[in-house]
Write a protein that holds these residues in place. Structure first.
Motif, PDB file in Angstrom:
ATOM      1  N   ARG A   1      24.463  41.631  89.439  1.00 13.89           N
ATOM      2  CA  ARG A   1      23.417  42.583  89.833  1.00 13.89           C
ATOM      3  C   ARG A   1      22.445  42.855  88.685  1.00 13.89           C
ATOM      4  O   ARG A   1      21.234  42.890  88.871  1.00 13.89           O
ATOM      5  N   LYS A   2      23.004  43.022  87.494  1.00 17.43           N
ATOM      6  CA  LYS A   2      22.191  43.266  86.306  1.00 17.43           C
ATOM      7  C   LYS A   2      21.249  42.077  86.049  1.00 17.43           C
ATOM      8  O   LYS A   2      20.050  42.260  85.793  1.00 17.43           O
ATOM      9  N   LEU A   3      21.799  40.858  86.168  1.00 14.55           N
ATOM     10  CA  LEU A   3      20.990  39.655  85.936  1.00 14.55           C
ATOM     11  C   LEU A   3      19.918  39.507  87.018  1.00 14.55           C
ATOM     12  O   LEU A   3      18.793  39.095  86.731  1.00 14.55           O
ATOM     13  N   GLN A   4      20.260  39.885  88.247  1.00 10.64           N
ATOM     14  CA  GLN A   4      19.259  39.848  89.319  1.00 10.64           C
ATOM     15  C   GLN A   4      18.087  40.777  88.997  1.00 10.64           C
ATOM     16  O   GLN A   4      16.929  40.410  89.194  1.00 10.64           O
TER      17      GLN A   4
ATOM     18  N   LYS B   1      11.391  39.795  85.261  1.00  8.74           N
ATOM     19  CA  LYS B   1      10.745  38.624  84.659  1.00  8.74           C
ATOM     20  C   LYS B   1       9.703  38.020  85.628  1.00  8.74           C
ATOM     21  O   LYS B   1       8.607  37.641  85.211  1.00  8.74           O
ATOM     22  N   ILE B   2      10.059  37.942  86.903  1.00 13.04           N
ATOM     23  CA  ILE B   2       9.115  37.442  87.924  1.00 13.04           C
ATOM     24  C   ILE B   2       7.883  38.337  87.949  1.00 13.04           C
ATOM     25  O   ILE B   2       6.746  37.855  87.916  1.00 13.04           O
ATOM     26  N   ASN B   3       8.109  39.643  88.010  1.00 11.79           N
ATOM     27  CA  ASN B   3       6.991  40.598  88.070  1.00 11.79           C
ATOM     28  C   ASN B   3       6.109  40.495  86.842  1.00 11.79           C
ATOM     29  O   ASN B   3       4.888  40.497  86.937  1.00 11.79           O
ATOM     30  N   GLN B   4       6.758  40.387  85.699  1.00 11.79           N
ATOM     31  CA  GLN B   4       6.044  40.295  84.438  1.00 11.79           C
ATOM     32  C   GLN B   4       5.158  39.047  84.403  1.00 11.79           C
ATOM     33  O   GLN B   4       4.022  39.098  83.950  1.00 11.79           O
ATOM     34  N   GLU B   5       5.691  37.928  84.915  1.00 15.78           N
ATOM     35  CA  GLU B   5       4.949  36.663  84.835  1.00 15.78           C
ATOM     36  C   GLU B   5       3.902  36.490  85.919  1.00 15.78           C
ATOM     37  O   GLU B   5       2.929  35.767  85.730  1.00 15.78           O
ATOM     38  N   THR B   6       4.130  37.082  87.073  1.00 19.32           N
ATOM     39  CA  THR B   6       3.265  36.760  88.211  1.00 19.32           C
ATOM     40  C   THR B   6       2.412  37.927  88.708  1.00 19.32           C
ATOM     41  O   THR B   6       1.639  37.758  89.637  1.00 19.32           O
ATOM     42  N   LYS B   7       2.570  39.091  88.108  1.00 20.37           N
ATOM     43  CA  LYS B   7       1.778  40.220  88.592  1.00 20.37           C
ATOM     44  C   LYS B   7       0.772  40.733  87.577  1.00 20.37           C
ATOM     45  O   LYS B   7       0.390  41.891  87.579  1.00 20.37           O
ATOM     46  N   VAL B   8       0.347  39.799  86.682  1.00 21.79           N
ATOM     47  CA  VAL B   8      -0.630  40.230  85.673  1.00 21.79           C
ATOM     48  C   VAL B   8      -2.062  40.232  86.209  1.00 21.79           C
ATOM     49  O   VAL B   8      -2.401  39.539  87.120  1.00 21.79           O
TER      50      VAL B   8
ATOM     51  N   LEU C   1      17.137  41.872  86.014  1.00 24.21           N
ATOM     52  CA  LEU C   1      16.393  41.334  84.866  1.00 24.21           C
ATOM     53  C   LEU C   1      15.485  40.184  85.312  1.00 24.21           C
ATOM     54  O   LEU C   1      14.348  40.059  84.857  1.00 24.21           O
ATOM     55  N   PHE C   2      16.009  39.364  86.219  1.00 26.05           N
ATOM     56  CA  PHE C   2      15.228  38.229  86.708  1.00 26.05           C
ATOM     57  C   PHE C   2      14.027  38.712  87.525  1.00 26.05           C
ATOM     58  O   PHE C   2      12.915  38.195  87.397  1.00 26.05           O
ATOM     59  N   GLU C   3      14.266  39.724  88.323  1.00 29.53           N
ATOM     60  CA  GLU C   3      13.195  40.337  89.126  1.00 29.53           C
ATOM     61  C   GLU C   3      12.075  40.845  88.215  1.00 29.53           C
ATOM     62  O   GLU C   3      10.888  40.618  88.468  1.00 29.53           O
TER      63      GLU C   3
ATOM     64  N   THR D   1      17.785  33.197  78.154  1.00 27.95           N
ATOM     65  CA  THR D   1      16.916  34.059  77.339  1.00 27.95           C
ATOM     66  C   THR D   1      17.097  35.528  77.712  1.00 27.95           C
ATOM     67  O   THR D   1      17.186  36.387  76.822  1.00 27.95           O
ATOM     68  N   LEU D   2      17.153  35.797  79.019  1.00 25.84           N
ATOM     69  CA  LEU D   2      17.340  37.186  79.463  1.00 25.84           C
ATOM     70  C   LEU D   2      18.657  37.750  78.934  1.00 25.84           C
ATOM     71  O   LEU D   2      18.721  38.908  78.510  1.00 25.84           O
ATOM     72  N   CYS D   3      19.711  36.924  78.946  1.00 23.58           N
ATOM     73  CA  CYS D   3      21.018  37.367  78.439  1.00 23.58           C
ATOM     74  C   CYS D   3      20.916  37.674  76.949  1.00 23.58           C
ATOM     75  O   CYS D   3      21.378  38.729  76.498  1.00 23.58           O
TER      76      CYS D   3
END
Ligand code: PLP
Length: 284
Positions: free
Chosen positions: A268-271, A277-284, A273-275, A213-215
């Protein structure tokens, strides 16, 4: 800390698992691992969904609802105060006199659901520097899409990697790269990300699905297509993904440098983007 057995939170030392539990004797069960970031479960629904899909594929009735499992796991997490770590959960076909056949309905054998938590830091330095891997023959069965408890071939491959001082074994069947012993495997060639199709020969990783999905959302070509060991060894970049390893660069394969021998640009770019995504999902 506490653990879950069935629908109850108990002290680990108070839990007894039967000698004839089919998980213990036959590996007759399925499991999941969910990552916890800052006390929050990452892609929990997807993991619980996959648990039910795996169970269905082996005709195992979990006899709990996804919502019930979700509530139980959330209360376990709260109870144990996990910050960065994981939840392991598994379901077996239960305890019954040893016999390969499924227990008869009349025997009232019930699936055994267990879960526990772990505090595990993120693999920061490995994510930064990359890891080494070996290639190994994929000797598993033909239903690798099921997250089953039968992990002996995976265990043997991982140990072979460890014996060579490596982090992972990337597996191949008939010359085609399938996946890692506990991860999905990818190559980058000409700015395209390529990975084995999600068929019966690999586990369709939740991290893999997030990455796809990120890609897509960032116009990075994500190609689900078979590739050979030769392509792996001559790729511009190689990386693996899993719940615990996230997006992990592979910088050496069988002792030889991948690309320039450092984590690649797309990885590196995917890392990053994944980071996000983690922040977006878990830091609300
Ligand atoms: N493939 C195998 C064989 C695995 O055991 C795992 C996870 O442990 C994965 C792939 C990655 O799956 P996920 O991203 O859902 O953790």
């Amino acid at each position: 800390g506490k653990i879950i057995l069935g629908d109850q939170l108990l002290e680990r030392s108070d839990v007894l698992i039967d000698l004839e539990d089919r998980g213990y004797q036959f590996g007759d069960g399925v499991y999941e691992v969910i990552r916890v970031y800052g006390g929050k479960l990452f892609t929990m629904k997807e993991h619980i969904d996959r648990l039910f899909q795996s169970a269905k594929k082996i005709k195992l009735d979990i006899s709990m609802s996804p919502e019930q499992i979700q509530d139980l796991v959330e209360s376990l997490l709260k109870e144990n105060g996990v910050n960065f770590g994981s939840v392991y959960m598994q379901v077996t076909r239960g305890a019954a006199p040893r016999n390969h056949k499924f227990p008869l309905p009349a025997s009232n054998t019930k699936a055994v659901f267990t879960a526990y938590t772990n505090e595990v830091p993120r693999p920061q330095s490995q994510l930064e520097n990359g890891v080494e891997a070996i290639t190994a023959e994929d000797i598993r069965w033909l239903r690798c899409d099921i997250k089953s408890l039968n992990l002996l071939p995976n265990v043997l491959a991982k140990q072979e990697a460890a014996d060579s001082g490596c982090f992972e074994a990337i597996l191949h069947r008939n010359g085609i790269v399938t996946e890692g012993s506990s991860s999905n495997a990818y190559i980058v060639k000409n700015n395209e990300v390529m990975t084995h199709p999600a068929d019966n020969l690999i586990l369709n990783g939740i991290t893999r699905q997030v990455l796809a999905t990120l890609c897509k959302d960032n116009s990075i070509p994500f190609v689900e297509k078979e590739f050979e060991v030769h392509d792996l060894l001559h790729a511009d970049e190689v990386f693996i993904t899993s719940t615990t390893s996230e997006v992990m660069p592979v910088i050496k394969l069988d002792g030889r440098a991948v690309g320039n021998g450092v984590p690649g640009e797309i990885t590196r770019k995917l890392q990053s983007l994944f980071e996000a995504k983690i922040n977006q999902e878990t830091k609300v």
